[in-house]
Design a protein around this motif. Sequence first.
Motif, PDB file in Angstrom:
ATOM      1  N   HIS A   1       5.062  -8.223   0.702  1.00  0.00           N
ATOM      2  CA  HIS A   1       4.682  -6.968   1.352  1.00  0.00           C
ATOM      3  C   HIS A   1       3.534  -7.241   2.306  1.00  0.00           C
ATOM      4  CE1 HIS A   1       2.130  -3.294   1.639  1.00  0.00           C
ATOM      5  NE2 HIS A   1       3.307  -2.722   1.857  1.00  0.00           N
ATOM      6  N   ASN A   2       3.574  -6.596   3.441  1.00  0.00           N
ATOM      7  CA  ASN A   2       2.481  -6.683   4.402  1.00  0.00           C
ATOM      8  C   ASN A   2       2.413  -5.384   5.182  1.00  0.00           C
ATOM      9  OD1 ASN A   2       0.512  -8.777   5.580  1.00  0.00           O
ATOM     10  ND2 ASN A   2       1.383  -7.833   7.407  1.00  0.00           N
ATOM     11  N   ARG A   3       1.216  -4.999   5.544  1.00  0.00           N
ATOM     12  CA  ARG A   3       1.053  -3.750   6.286  1.00  0.00           C
ATOM     13  C   ARG A   3       1.875  -3.796   7.581  1.00  0.00           C
ATOM     14  NH1 ARG A   3      -2.433  -2.338  10.188  1.00  0.00           N
ATOM     15  NH2 ARG A   3      -3.566  -4.299   9.939  1.00  0.00           N
ATOM     16  N   THR A   4       1.881  -4.960   8.230  1.00  0.00           N
ATOM     17  CA  THR A   4       2.709  -5.157   9.414  1.00  0.00           C
ATOM     18  C   THR A   4       4.001  -5.844   8.979  1.00  0.00           C
ATOM     19  OG1 THR A   4       0.717  -5.444  10.753  1.00  0.00           O
ATOM     20  CG2 THR A   4       2.799  -6.154  11.738  1.00  0.00           C
ATOM     21  N   GLU A   5       5.110  -5.158   9.075  1.00  0.00           N
ATOM     22  CA  GLU A   5       6.375  -5.685   8.559  1.00  0.00           C
ATOM     23  C   GLU A   5       6.810  -6.970   9.247  1.00  0.00           C
ATOM     24  OE1 GLU A   5       9.503  -2.785   8.425  1.00  0.00           O
ATOM     25  OE2 GLU A   5       8.112  -1.183   7.814  1.00  0.00           O
ATOM     26  N   ALA A   6       6.358  -7.176  10.485  1.00  0.00           N
ATOM     27  CA  ALA A   6       6.783  -8.365  11.230  1.00  0.00           C
ATOM     28  C   ALA A   6       6.401  -9.638  10.493  1.00  0.00           C
ATOM     29  CB  ALA A   6       6.159  -8.353  12.624  1.00  0.00           C
ATOM     30  N   ARG A   7       5.252  -9.637   9.824  1.00  0.00           N
ATOM     31  CA  ARG A   7       4.828 -10.843   9.103  1.00  0.00           C
ATOM     32  C   ARG A   7       5.754 -11.152   7.934  1.00  0.00           C
ATOM     33  NH1 ARG A   7      -1.800 -10.949   8.812  1.00  0.00           N
ATOM     34  NH2 ARG A   7      -2.098 -11.903  10.870  1.00  0.00           N
ATOM     35  N   THR A   8       6.219 -10.111   7.283  1.00  0.00           N
ATOM     36  CA  THR A   8       7.161 -10.307   6.180  1.00  0.00           C
ATOM     37  C   THR A   8       8.442 -10.939   6.698  1.00  0.00           C
ATOM     38  OG1 THR A   8       6.240  -8.338   5.097  1.00  0.00           O
ATOM     39  CG2 THR A   8       8.331  -9.188   4.260  1.00  0.00           C
ATOM     40  N   ARG A   9       8.961 -10.395   7.803  1.00  0.00           N
ATOM     41  CA  ARG A   9      10.195 -10.927   8.390  1.00  0.00           C
ATOM     42  C   ARG A   9      10.017 -12.380   8.827  1.00  0.00           C
ATOM     43  NH1 ARG A   9      10.229  -5.842  10.975  1.00  0.00           N
ATOM     44  NH2 ARG A   9       9.533  -6.820  12.925  1.00  0.00           N
ATOM     45  N   GLU A  10       8.873 -12.664   9.451  1.00  0.00           N
ATOM     46  CA  GLU A  10       8.618 -14.029   9.927  1.00  0.00           C
ATOM     47  C   GLU A  10       8.595 -15.023   8.777  1.00  0.00           C
ATOM     48  OE1 GLU A  10       4.951 -13.654  11.990  1.00  0.00           O
ATOM     49  OE2 GLU A  10       5.812 -12.530  13.667  1.00  0.00           O
ATOM     50  N   LEU A  11       7.962 -14.630   7.665  1.00  0.00           N
ATOM     51  CA  LEU A  11       7.895 -15.541   6.524  1.00  0.00           C
ATOM     52  C   LEU A  11       9.297 -15.866   6.010  1.00  0.00           C
ATOM     53  CD1 LEU A  11       5.408 -15.287   3.530  1.00  0.00           C
ATOM     54  CD2 LEU A  11       7.760 -16.020   3.212  1.00  0.00           C
TER      55      LEU A  11
END
Length: 482
Positions: free
Chosen positions: A33-43
């Motif tokens: 989980h991350n406040r900015t969803e883009a980081r989750t997708r990138e991981l």
Amino acid sequence: MTASAQIGVTGLAVMGRNLARNFARGGCTVALHNRTEARTRELVEEFGDEGDFVPTTSAREFVAALRRPRCLVVMVKAGGPTDAVLEEFAGLLEPGDVIVDGGNAHFADTRRREAALRERGIHFAGTGISGGEEGALLGPSIMPGGSAEAYEVLGPLLERIAARAPDGAPCAAHIGPDGAGHFVKMVHNGIEYADMQLIAEAYDLLRKVAGRRPAEIAEIFRGWNRGRLDSYLIEITAQVLTHTDADTGLPFVDVVADRAEQKGTGRWTVQTALDLGVPVPGIAQAVFARSQSGHTGLRQAAAALPGPGAEPLPEAEADRFAEQVEQALYASKVISYAQGWDMIRAGSEEFGWGIDLSRVAAIWRAGCIIRAAFLDRIRASFAERPGLPTLLADPEFARELGGAQGAWRRIAAASARHGVPTPGISGALAYYDGLRAEHLPAALTQAQRDYFGAHTYRRRDREGTFHTRWGGDRAEVRTDQG
């Protein structure tokens, strides 16, 4: 969503991302989980093949993905952001669930948060994690606080991803209740400050007094790293000193601005030590040295002040000088580590944590920034003598300090003679002499305090508290009787 994840990580900047990857590589199913969803997708896009990840897009979905009792690791900025995240997730959790704060929080904040969450039936484990971004991925040293019940749930997961000591033991262990984990991590960072300052002073002496070039000093450090100074910081120092700047062709250390920065944990250590009444001058000198390095205007204004301008030593003397620097560095390092353990003991007693000093040394043997070969000796020392008042009372360490004395004193004198500042090395020697002195000039200080402020004093020859009527007949009166 099916509750399939054994652990979750919220806050996927570098440290959080690498911890999540470490858990996944270790066989855990990890909710993200991350406040900015883009980081989750990138991981997931970049590292999804490393293990089993469960990406989520909201706090509620994240919590729903976790098996009971839920374990979630918070990796966000300390202070207000941490409080905000804890409040958000606490409302979604149930009694028995565990929240881990893996950031560099102040231990007093951790104590406050643990007490508040305990009232709601939620376990809060303020957890020190050392090793940087590489350690987070490959195996850090982990210092969890909180309840023993929380560690029963959390411990196996943390021990799975922790670094392994040379004997194979995981470098993770329950430190103690509420803020104990973050307190110990804070002191770890304070020792780190002192260690780095001492190494920098050794480098400065070898360069300015022995006349060695950075690449030559790197070879000296490599030699030291094969002996009793074997440590991560000595190892990386040698690597830094061999690095050449691509743009200028100069030694890399010569193009880096000589202004050391700090994030605050060293300062917290010194402030807390003052509150506890524990002397940690090695750590304090390192913090002040960083602060002084940053006052460039002050340094420029004072640059023309007179001082010695001695030439480097002749070649024949330089090698012997380097040997003496090794002894002074080692002795000063032992002093700084001893001060750190003194502070951990004092904090444990003050807050009722019951910290095992041997266990602290055991989990610092790998993964963390101050990992060093002699930590196993510190572990053994406190394991064999749990009541040891200070590491310096250990017979083997005391013998080594005695053997280093001559060189240590010669280095302190040489630094003054050549005008090379060594607050860490010289301060460690002063601390050592202060401990072994039969009588300290504090007697005069106390007499002065009594003179101007009637602060009273004690005598060597009899019990009681006394005051001298300095402004009158100078008669002595006892003040602890009616």
